[in-house]
Design a protein around this motif. Structure first.
Motif, PDB file in Angstrom:
ATOM      1  N   THR A   1       0.842  -1.202   0.000  1.00 25.86           N
ATOM      2  CA  THR A   1       0.000   0.000   0.000  1.00 25.86           C
ATOM      3  C   THR A   1       0.876   1.251   0.000  1.00 25.86           C
ATOM      4  O   THR A   1       0.637   2.190  -0.770  1.00 25.86           O
ATOM      5  CB  THR A   1      -0.927   0.001   1.227  1.00 25.86           C
ATOM      6  OG1 THR A   1      -1.667  -1.223   1.231  1.00 25.86           O
ATOM      7  CG2 THR A   1      -1.878   1.177   1.221  1.00 25.86           C
TER       8      THR A   1
ATOM      9  N   ASP B   1       0.380  -1.932 -10.654  1.00 26.42           N
ATOM     10  CA  ASP B   1       0.339  -2.647  -9.379  1.00 26.42           C
ATOM     11  C   ASP B   1       0.488  -4.136  -9.677  1.00 26.42           C
ATOM     12  O   ASP B   1      -0.456  -4.789 -10.129  1.00 26.42           O
ATOM     13  CB  ASP B   1      -0.973  -2.354  -8.645  1.00 26.42           C
ATOM     14  CG  ASP B   1      -1.072  -3.084  -7.315  1.00 26.42           C
ATOM     15  OD1 ASP B   1      -0.101  -3.790  -6.952  1.00 26.42           O
ATOM     16  OD2 ASP B   1      -2.107  -2.954  -6.639  1.00 26.42           O
TER      17      ASP B   1
ATOM     18  N   GLU C   1       0.172  -8.967  -7.246  1.00 21.44           N
ATOM     19  CA  GLU C   1      -0.271 -10.361  -7.361  1.00 21.44           C
ATOM     20  C   GLU C   1       0.416 -11.057  -8.536  1.00 21.44           C
ATOM     21  O   GLU C   1      -0.038 -12.102  -8.979  1.00 21.44           O
ATOM     22  CB  GLU C   1      -1.799 -10.375  -7.560  1.00 21.44           C
ATOM     23  CG  GLU C   1      -2.515  -9.659  -6.428  1.00 21.44           C
ATOM     24  CD  GLU C   1      -4.036  -9.571  -6.600  1.00 21.44           C
ATOM     25  OE1 GLU C   1      -4.557 -10.102  -7.589  1.00 21.44           O
ATOM     26  OE2 GLU C   1      -4.671  -8.970  -5.718  1.00 21.44           O
TER      27      GLU C   1
ATOM     28  N   LYS D   1       1.400 -13.402  -0.740  1.00 19.86           N
ATOM     29  CA  LYS D   1       1.964 -13.141  -2.071  1.00 19.86           C
ATOM     30  C   LYS D   1       3.031 -14.191  -2.419  1.00 19.86           C
ATOM     31  O   LYS D   1       3.520 -14.894  -1.539  1.00 19.86           O
ATOM     32  CB  LYS D   1       2.534 -11.716  -2.132  1.00 19.86           C
ATOM     33  CG  LYS D   1       1.512 -10.632  -1.706  1.00 19.86           C
ATOM     34  CD  LYS D   1       0.364 -10.480  -2.699  1.00 19.86           C
ATOM     35  CE  LYS D   1      -0.907  -9.881  -2.166  1.00 19.86           C
ATOM     36  NZ  LYS D   1      -1.038  -8.526  -1.807  1.00 19.86           N
TER      37      LYS D   1
HETATM   38  C1  LIG Z   1      -1.857  -7.260  -1.547  1.00 20.44           C
HETATM   39  C2  LIG Z   1      -2.171  -6.183  -2.507  1.00 20.44           C
HETATM   40  C3  LIG Z   1      -1.861  -4.840  -2.233  1.00 20.44           C
HETATM   41  C4  LIG Z   1      -1.481  -4.323  -0.884  1.00 20.44           C
HETATM   42  O1  LIG Z   1      -0.347  -4.771  -0.355  1.00 20.44           O
HETATM   43  P1  LIG Z   1      -0.057  -4.663   1.225  1.00 20.44           P
HETATM   44  O2  LIG Z   1       1.344  -5.107   1.314  1.00 20.44           O
HETATM   45  O3  LIG Z   1      -1.005  -5.592   1.906  1.00 20.44           O
HETATM   46  O4  LIG Z   1      -0.262  -3.252   1.639  1.00 20.44           O
HETATM   47  C5  LIG Z   1      -2.044  -3.914  -3.251  1.00 20.44           C
HETATM   48  N1  LIG Z   1      -2.554  -4.266  -4.433  1.00 20.44           N
HETATM   49  C6  LIG Z   1      -2.919  -5.523  -4.707  1.00 20.44           C
HETATM   50  C7  LIG Z   1      -3.492  -5.833  -6.052  1.00 20.44           C
HETATM   51  C8  LIG Z   1      -2.759  -6.526  -3.754  1.00 20.44           C
HETATM   52  O5  LIG Z   1      -3.136  -7.777  -4.020  1.00 20.44           O
END
Ligand SMILES: *Cc1c(COP(=O)(O)O)cnc(C)c1O
Length: 373
Positions: free
Chosen positions: A59, A155, A158, A184
């Motif tokens: 995040t 992002d 995943e 993850k």
């Molecule tokens: C897990 C995830 C996040 C957030 O990651 P954190 O480390 O939990 O803050 C952001 N984007 C996606 C698509 C995620 O799956």
């Protein structure tokens, strides 16, 4: 009582312990330790990127990426509705406007054909999010971004080790981000990474993660940043995990194939994830299913029944345009995105962690069979 099968359990059976012990024995436990630069270098190399900036979570990586690109009031950012709240937080805090795109019903990723219509003279960036193990169709997005001079924020939380037409996910954004949360492909407990090829963006991100301390006048601040530093202990875990990323992916693919084989007998009840698209094989970050409406079953009913059978599950994302906080702020008034709304109502995912065994997968399938009408 049947054995409980958790939705996620990480695998920490490589060099994790050894590297962590090194942190303790040497006393390097803060963000000053040597594993951090090593992890940044190895991770960015793996994604063919010039700069890696390790941060405290995925995040924070997105927050910093949005800030580093100078997103501010009146800017519009195009992003999928079907994703985690992390994607939109900083867009809203910066006073910019999120513009949501619905999902493709088969891949669950953002429907790239809907993007161009949403572009205005205020659009600054497209944020793409690879969902559940399949990459977004990047080529049309790159073309649109070039045509309208837009930034791409990727992002890839995943999509560790995933590729699009052979090119690594995490290499497509002006800034790309990852998460290392325990579910993850690579975990550091909590953690994240920002990747870029742009030296000045990398410098901004490094400064923003470290409260914008200045090298010359340490406690004099020209900008507001975050303390989003990663610790040496987190990086130690990350290095040990990264050594085995290829093996992890192989394992997740095997999990996906096993579920697909076993569950294809229930195709009238549920939609399974695509095994591949023209540009990638699914690497099954999680194994999601979407209940067919005609069954009268939905995600909530199924998850409750599976909990009764000692099977852990998670709901799909609650679409961002429907989030109570966004409705309250009048950010998504009147927005309706039927595909992502249906994915939330009908979709959930099955146990998908790296520690999941074949026997456990068999048991998930048996227990699922038991509760289907
Ligand atoms: C897990 C995830 C996040 C957030 O990651 P954190 O480390 O939990 O803050 C952001 N984007 C996606 C698509 C995620 O799956």
């Amino acid at each position: 009582m049947a054995e409980f099968i958790p939705v996620n359990e990480p695998l920490l059976d490589g060099n994790e312990k050894k590297y962590l012990m090194e942190c303790i024995e040497t006393g390097w436990i803060s963000s000053e330790g040597p594993f951090i630069a090593e992890f940044e270098n190895k991770f960015s190399e793996r994604c063919n990127r010039r700069y890696g900036i390790a941060v405290s979570n995925g995040t924070a990586a997105i927050d910093i990426a949005v800030e580093a690109l100078g997103i501010g009031p009146d800017d519009e950012i195009i992003l999928p509705a079907f994703t985690i709240i992390s994607c939109v937080n900083q867009i809203i805090r910066a006073g910019a406007k999120p513009v949501f795109i619905d999902s493709d019903p088969a891949s669950w990723n953002m429907d790239v054909d809907q993007i161009e219509d949403k572009i205005t003279d205020k659009t600054r960036a497209i944020m793409i999010v690879h969902i559940y193990g399949l990459p977004v169709d990047m080529e049309p997005i790159i073309n649109i971004a070039n045509k309208y001079n837009l930034k791409i924020i990727e992002d890839a939380a995943e999509a560790h080790g995933q590729t699009y037409n052979g090119r690594p996910c995490g290499s497509f954004g002006d800034i790309s981000t990852f998460s290392f949360y325990p579910n993850k492909h690579v975990t550091t407990g909590e953690g994240g990474m920002i990747l870029t090829n742009d030296e000045s963006l990398a410098e901004s991100c490094r400064s923003l993660r470290n409260l914008c301390f200045q090298p010359q006048k340490r406690f004099v601040h020209e900008k507001l940043g975050w303390n989003a530093r990663m610790t040496n202990m987190q990086a130690a875990l990350g290095l040990a995990q990264l050594e085995r990323l290829d093996k992890f992916i192989e394992q997740k693919k095997k999990m996906g194939e096993l579920y697909t084989t076993h569950l294809s007998q229930f195709k009238e009840y549920m939609q399974l994830p695509l095994t591949k698209t023209p540009y990638a094989d699914n690497n099954y970050w999680v194994f999601g299913v979407v209940m067919e409406k005609s069954t009268g079953l939905n995600a909530e009913i199924m998850m409750k029944k599976l909990a009764g059978e000692q099977v852990g599950t998670r709901p799909f994302f609650y679409p961002l345009h429907m989030q109570p906080i966004l409705r309250k702020l009048h950010i998504s008034d009147g927005v309706k995105l039927p595909i992502s709304e249906n994915l939330y109502l009908q979709g959930f995912y099955l146990p998908s962690g790296l520690a999941l065994t074949e026997v456990q997968i068999d048991n998930v399938v048996k227990r699922l069979q038991k509760i289907l009408p």
